[in-house]
Design an enzyme around this catalytic site. Structure first.
Site, PDB file in Angstrom:
ATOM      1  N   GLU A 195       0.845  -1.205   0.000  1.00 30.73           N
ATOM      2  CA  GLU A 195       0.000   0.000   0.000  1.00 30.73           C
ATOM      3  C   GLU A 195       0.870   1.242   0.000  1.00 30.73           C
ATOM      4  OE1 GLU A 195       0.791   1.775   2.832  1.00 30.73           O
ATOM      5  OE2 GLU A 195       1.954  -0.058   3.275  1.00 30.73           O
ATOM      6  N   GLU A 338       4.638  -0.125   0.464  1.00 25.64           N
ATOM      7  CA  GLU A 338       4.694  -0.376  -0.991  1.00 25.64           C
ATOM      8  C   GLU A 338       4.845  -1.858  -1.311  1.00 25.64           C
ATOM      9  OE1 GLU A 338       8.041   1.591  -2.719  1.00 25.64           O
ATOM     10  OE2 GLU A 338       7.598   3.515  -1.800  1.00 25.64           O
TER      11      GLU A 338
END
Lengths: 371, 371
Positions: A195, A338
């Site tokens: 994310e 990420e």
């Protein structure tokens, strides 16, 4: 929007194959090594076998999805970085310069970014953006909102926006499946989930408090590097939001609408869709873990498809993994997000699959077993 | 045999480049990630930079050496597996069926087995044995003894045998260097070190007790799976040996002769030779760690060339790593040996090198830094 598609998605997740796991364990006990000497990788092997429905599955494609969004709560001063970073980092991912790009290339993983609700453009935008450079990631835009409302003041999203983001996560998985033609018989696909979104450790802290029944004082952490005053403010904001909304953990959609965010809903959808396809889902940090907890509330069978790639320093992460019954593969203080910790762990999964398929048995190698 | 070659080998290890490490840290602080968010990998990056003498070194070849030998102390009933397993496993490594073969193939690592003192043939044998199958490892035979004497009764080896095994370890490194032509400018070579030898956790426990000043009750563990009675016997054997020989930790060669083994001496030589060539040395379990401790006694500069791949369940391992000042990359309960934990950690080193070289800076990517 009806909630029927979500129910269908959840119902599509089938129980894993316990017999394949048992056969895997028996096979590993015959390999030329002291019994159990590959430690946690032996438990991982059994889990992968259960997901694949085969004692020694072949590795399938490596895949990665980074869901991104912006958060109204960022305006409350809960992040060490300005809100613009979300959109700037989406562009960095397109250009191939983010940590997730590097680690995806190292793992040979196909990486897709899903913009589920950033401030890069208007709400409702649907688009497919190509990479800006070789080694960059394409971006699927399914923007259910242009940033959320601050949940310290009102609900972050509407229920229909949550459902649209869940559907977008499932669509991203379908896109990845098509890209790599990860069909039956092609080996076990591994999906790393990540994310991106300034403010989303605040969202994570709120969701973790609701789902795990913990105080915000326990679940709030420094995120990307908040100072002491910022940390106190972040705790206060989360406590205020929980008092304002009193989210019901038995209502995952309502909880996501109240104190969640589009990337969390998208990760719920992606987790359900990947499990429904029989993929292994490799979790990154605390945000992905709380999304996985929500997915498990919607479809308890999902839990057996999950692997914890990493333990991050965020305080919500360890209790979330404990609730999921998962032990992380890496414990290196990775807190980038990420999907980086999940991507970093992918080689351990590949190694484990290879050991199961290629290592000799005592019998085949003519090696003496225990005295 | 004169000890002059050992002195020369130790003197060839030069201090690492602290300026390169500082430049590496400054570079990583400019990369598009929250400061310090790649956790332990950031410290690893600085260490790799110091070894390579460059802030962002390119990855060089992956290499692996498994040193093998037999131990007279195995006759004292200190292992869960029969002594024949050492020779059988050397053959398994040649045939490509051992765990180390699988993990070396996964890491793209060139694997060499060094028979420094097994019972596969006569003492003094010098030979080069090719792999028995594709994917298998060649075996360099430099057999300084056909198994050691039981150190519970007399010295395991003579000093000249220790020195010959040290030289064999250095020769194995030279062979690997030639195989991959790992010369200057070709990137940073990474050498995974491992061992094989029934009885050698008993040797490790004795060496660790001497080098760390610990009681055998602390350093003796279950090895490949000893039961409670076997564990008590193993403790008694180590305690008896230490009382009999009273090894001087200030005399590494004498300590190795008294309670060591050929593979330990070979690993000392390999560690010194690899550091002298400017390679990163990736440690596996407790046996490799005590060999690294011995190498550090001979050449303190060696310590900065080491990376701990893994933390094994053997009780001597954690204190040995603490004495080396190393934090393990993996903590997965791996206790197979054969360099397996070091090989499993190689992708993390490759990932770290790639992040330093490929990740964008805030400036280059147009991403906002901290508020």
């Amino acid at each position: 929007m009806s909630e029927a598609p979500l129910t269908t998605l959840a119902a599509a997740v089938r129980p894993v194959d316990a017999a394949a796991a048992a056969a895997c364990r028996a096979h590993w006990d015959r390999l030329t090594k002291p019994t159990g000497s590959l430690g946690h990788l032996e438990a991982l092997a059994a889990r992968l076998a259960a997901v694949a429905g085969a004692p020694t599955p072949a590795p399938g494609p490596a895949l990665a999805l980074v869901a991104a969004a912006d958060h109204g709560v960022a305006a409350e001063g809960v992040s060490a970085y300005p809100q613009a970073v979300t959109v700037e980092m989406i562009r960095n991912l397109r250009a191939g310069g983010a940590g997730a790009n590097v680690l995806a290339r190292q793992a040979g993983a196909r990486l897709l970014v899903l913009d589920a609700g950033s401030l890069a453009g208007p709400a409702g935008e649907v688009a497919e953006l190509p990479p800006l450079a070789p080694g960059g990631a394409p971006v699927m835009v399914r923007r259910v909102c242009a940033g959320t409302a601050s949940f310290a003041r009102r609900a972050a999203m509407r229920r229909d926006q949550v459902l649209a983001a869940v559907a977008a996560g499932a669509e991203a998985v379908a896109w990845l499946a098509e890209e790599v033609q990860a069909g039956a018989g092609a080996g076990l696909p591994q999906l790393a989930l990540g994310e991106l979104g300034i403010g989303n450790t605040t969202v994570t802290a709120a969701l973790a408090a609701v789902l795990l029944g913990l105080e915000p004082g326990v679940t709030v952490g420094p995120g990307t590097g908040l100072d002491r005053a910022g940390l106190a403010r972040k705790r206060e904001v989360v406590a205020r939001a929980l008092g304002l909304h009193r989210p019901d953990p038995g209502d995952p959609v309502g909880t996501l609408a109240a104190v969640g965010g589009p990337e969390f809903a998208a990760l719920v959808g992606a987790t359900l869709a990947a499990a429904a396809r029989g993929w292994v889902v490799v979790l990154d940090g605390s945000a992905v873990a709380v999304a996985a907890l929500l997915a498990c509330r919607l479809a308890p069978a999902v839990g057996d498809y999950l692997v914890a790639g990493t333990l991050s320093p965020e305080p919500a992460h360890a209790p979330a993994l404990a609730a999921l019954g998962l032990k992380p593969l890496l414990d290196l203080g990775l807190g980038l997000g990420e999907g980086s910790g999940a991507l970093a762990a992918l080689p351990l999964i590949r190694q484990t699959l290879a050991v199961g398929r290629e290592m000799a048995t005592f019998e085949a190698a003519g090696v003496s077993d225990r005295c």
